[in-house]
Design a protein around this motif. Structure first.
Motif, PDB file in Angstrom:
ATOM      1  N   UNK A   1       0.851  -1.190   0.000  1.00  0.00           N
ATOM      2  CA  UNK A   1       0.000   0.000   0.000  1.00  0.00           C
ATOM      3  C   UNK A   1       0.891   1.245   0.000  1.00  0.00           C
ATOM      4  N   UNK A   2       0.471   2.316  -0.654  1.00  0.00           N
ATOM      5  CA  UNK A   2       1.299   3.516  -0.684  1.00  0.00           C
ATOM      6  C   UNK A   2       1.296   4.227   0.661  1.00  0.00           C
ATOM      7  N   UNK A   3       2.315   5.042   0.888  1.00  0.00           N
ATOM      8  CA  UNK A   3       2.325   5.859   2.099  1.00  0.00           C
ATOM      9  C   UNK A   3       1.161   6.842   2.090  1.00  0.00           C
TER      10      UNK A   3
ATOM     11  N   UNK B   1       5.463  -4.316   0.651  1.00  0.00           N
ATOM     12  CA  UNK B   1       4.539  -3.461  -0.080  1.00  0.00           C
ATOM     13  C   UNK B   1       3.939  -2.329   0.712  1.00  0.00           C
ATOM     14  N   UNK B   2       4.574  -1.953   1.835  1.00  0.00           N
ATOM     15  CA  UNK B   2       4.047  -0.884   2.682  1.00  0.00           C
ATOM     16  C   UNK B   2       4.963   0.332   2.584  1.00  0.00           C
ATOM     17  N   UNK B   3       4.429   1.436   2.115  1.00  0.00           N
ATOM     18  CA  UNK B   3       5.200   2.665   2.028  1.00  0.00           C
ATOM     19  C   UNK B   3       5.281   3.376   3.364  1.00  0.00           C
TER      20      UNK B   3
ATOM     21  N   UNK C   1       1.508   4.696   6.996  1.00  0.00           N
ATOM     22  CA  UNK C   1       0.397   5.210   6.191  1.00  0.00           C
ATOM     23  C   UNK C   1      -0.784   5.634   7.068  1.00  0.00           C
ATOM     24  N   UNK C   2      -1.314   6.815   6.792  1.00  0.00           N
ATOM     25  CA  UNK C   2      -2.481   7.318   7.524  1.00  0.00           C
ATOM     26  C   UNK C   2      -3.171   8.373   6.659  1.00  0.00           C
TER      27      UNK C   2
ATOM     28  N   UNK D   1      -9.307  -0.152   7.428  1.00  0.00           N
ATOM     29  CA  UNK D   1      -8.917  -0.730   8.716  1.00  0.00           C
ATOM     30  C   UNK D   1      -8.077  -1.979   8.510  1.00  0.00           C
ATOM     31  N   UNK D   2      -8.429  -2.782   7.517  1.00  0.00           N
ATOM     32  CA  UNK D   2      -7.646  -3.986   7.230  1.00  0.00           C
ATOM     33  C   UNK D   2      -6.217  -3.630   6.816  1.00  0.00           C
ATOM     34  N   UNK D   3      -6.047  -2.489   6.160  1.00  0.00           N
ATOM     35  CA  UNK D   3      -4.704  -2.043   5.799  1.00  0.00           C
ATOM     36  C   UNK D   3      -3.879  -1.751   7.048  1.00  0.00           C
TER      37      UNK D   3
END
Length: 382
Positions: free
Chosen positions: A1-3, A315-317, A356-357, A363-365
């Motif tokens: 997921x993107x930042x 895959x986590x920014x 990421x926020x 929520x699952x992210x």
């Protein structure tokens, strides 16, 4: 997921945004026009500011605010050693000299005692930055400013929606700023910013400085070609297209702030007690009622850079806020600072990591990010 992404938000808001943009096109004024005035009025209503002046960026807002507040060549401005570079670099084009001070280790805000320790005979201003999710200690900083005869201006670029005893951040001193960089809590599709103030003279001067220093009557009762150039100003007019986007998003700002708080709470529940996570963000108890707003969710961890790489591999920014303290930036080498001068700032630079926020985040992210962090800290695999 993107930042960060705002694709879903923008898709939802497109009908409203399109209406504002069509209004701009039909009006035929694409910069510094009626849509900017409309945004300034809406922001004044939201923040409670007597005056809002739209400009090209949050950085320009800082420069013009300092100039409008009377910064003279050689005047010193106390700024935090831990912040975005603009918190200090803006002082230089305004004609001043930045003087660094350490931060509080928990809230990341400028430490009032540290301000008092570094202030000298040429110090005229103190400029705290409100970072991440809460204002700096404005009660303590205002007390120091009064005692030392300093003007307090606020780098409130990240702080839309934050309040201190009911007063919006940026309005406790001579004035403050807002940044509408796309990742901000209220973000445009490019650069934009604003000065907020209750001082009419400051507002008038900023309004002139943003438009080449022009005072006097304007065309068609909106900012156009004024008749008198009274100051050496700059071209820092806000685009009406950016104002159109911001007007569309302002209507859902409070809902977005609530969503950010929900996601932050989910992070807190998922990361509490995880080994190696040294600190989670929280709004500190102050001598005043404080309303925080989660612009970003910043944690402190051991092996920060390794964790960031681990998250990226899954895959986590992420973003690092901030990898080099301001007093050790090469552009300020002439000030003669060394490692160890501001230990709290330097520790934060080694440990802080933003996760990421943003309202589009599910929520699952959040749960997925927490799982990946937990797998790194325990040596397992997500």
């Amino acid at each position: 997921m993107p930042f960060f992404t705002q694709s879903a938000t923008f898709s939802d808001l497109w009908p409203t945004t399109r209406g504002h943009i069509v209004d701009v096109i039909e009006n035929g004024k694409y910069s510094h026009g009626r849509k900017v005035l409309e945004l300034e009025s809406a922001l004044a209503a939201y923040t409670g500011a007597a005056h809002v002046v739209g400009v090209n960026s949050g950085t320009d807002a800082l420069v013009l605010l300092l100039r409008a507040c009377g910064l003279a060549p050689g005047d010193e401005v106390v700024v935090p050693a831990f912040s975005f570079i603009a918190s200090a670099s803006s002082v230089v084009p305004a004609g001043g000299r930045p003087v660094f001070a350490d931060i509080e280790p928990d809230g990341y805000g400028l430490d009032p005692d540290a301000v008092a320790a570094v202030a000298g005979p040429r110090t005229r201003f103190v400029m705290p930055a409100h970072l991440f999710h809460q204002p700096a200690d404005l009660t303590g900083l205002l007390a120091v400013a009064r005692r030392l005869g300093l003007t307090l201006v606020e780098d409130s670029a990240e702080a839309i929606g934050m309040r201190h005893d009911g007063v919006h951040a940026g309005l406790l001193g001579a004035g403050g700023v807002l940044s509408f960089f796309p990742t901000k809590t209220l973000g445009a599709l490019g650069d934009a910013g604003a000065v907020i103030t209750n001082d009419p003279e400051v507002a008038e001067t900023v309004s002139a400085l943003r438009h080449h220093g022009r005072f006097g009557p304007t065309i068609d009762n909106f900012p156009g070609i004024a008749t008198t150039t009274g100051l050496v100003g700059v071209n820092s007019k806000m685009d009406d297209v950016q104002a159109a986007v911001l007007l569309a998003k302002l209507g859902r700002l409070d809902a977005d702030i609530r969503r950010r708080a929900e996601l932050a709470d989910r992070y807190a529940r998922g990361l509490t007690g995880v080994p190696g996570v040294r600190k989670l963000p929280s709004v500190l108890p102050r001598r005043a009622s404080v309303r925080g707003v989660f612009y970003v969710y910043v944690i402190e961890v051991d092996r920060r850079d390794e964790l960031a790489a681990h998250l990226a591999a899954h895959g986590v920014g992420t973003e690092t806020y901030y990898p080099v303290p301001l007093h050790l930036q090469p552009c300020f080498a002439d000030l003669g600072h060394r490692p160890g001068d501001f230990p709290n700032a330097e520790a934060a630079c080694r440990r802080t990591l933003a996760l990421p926020l943003y309202p589009d985040l599910a929520v699952d992210d959040v749960d997925r990010v927490c799982d990946v962090i937990r797998s790194f800290q325990t040596g397992g695999h997500a």
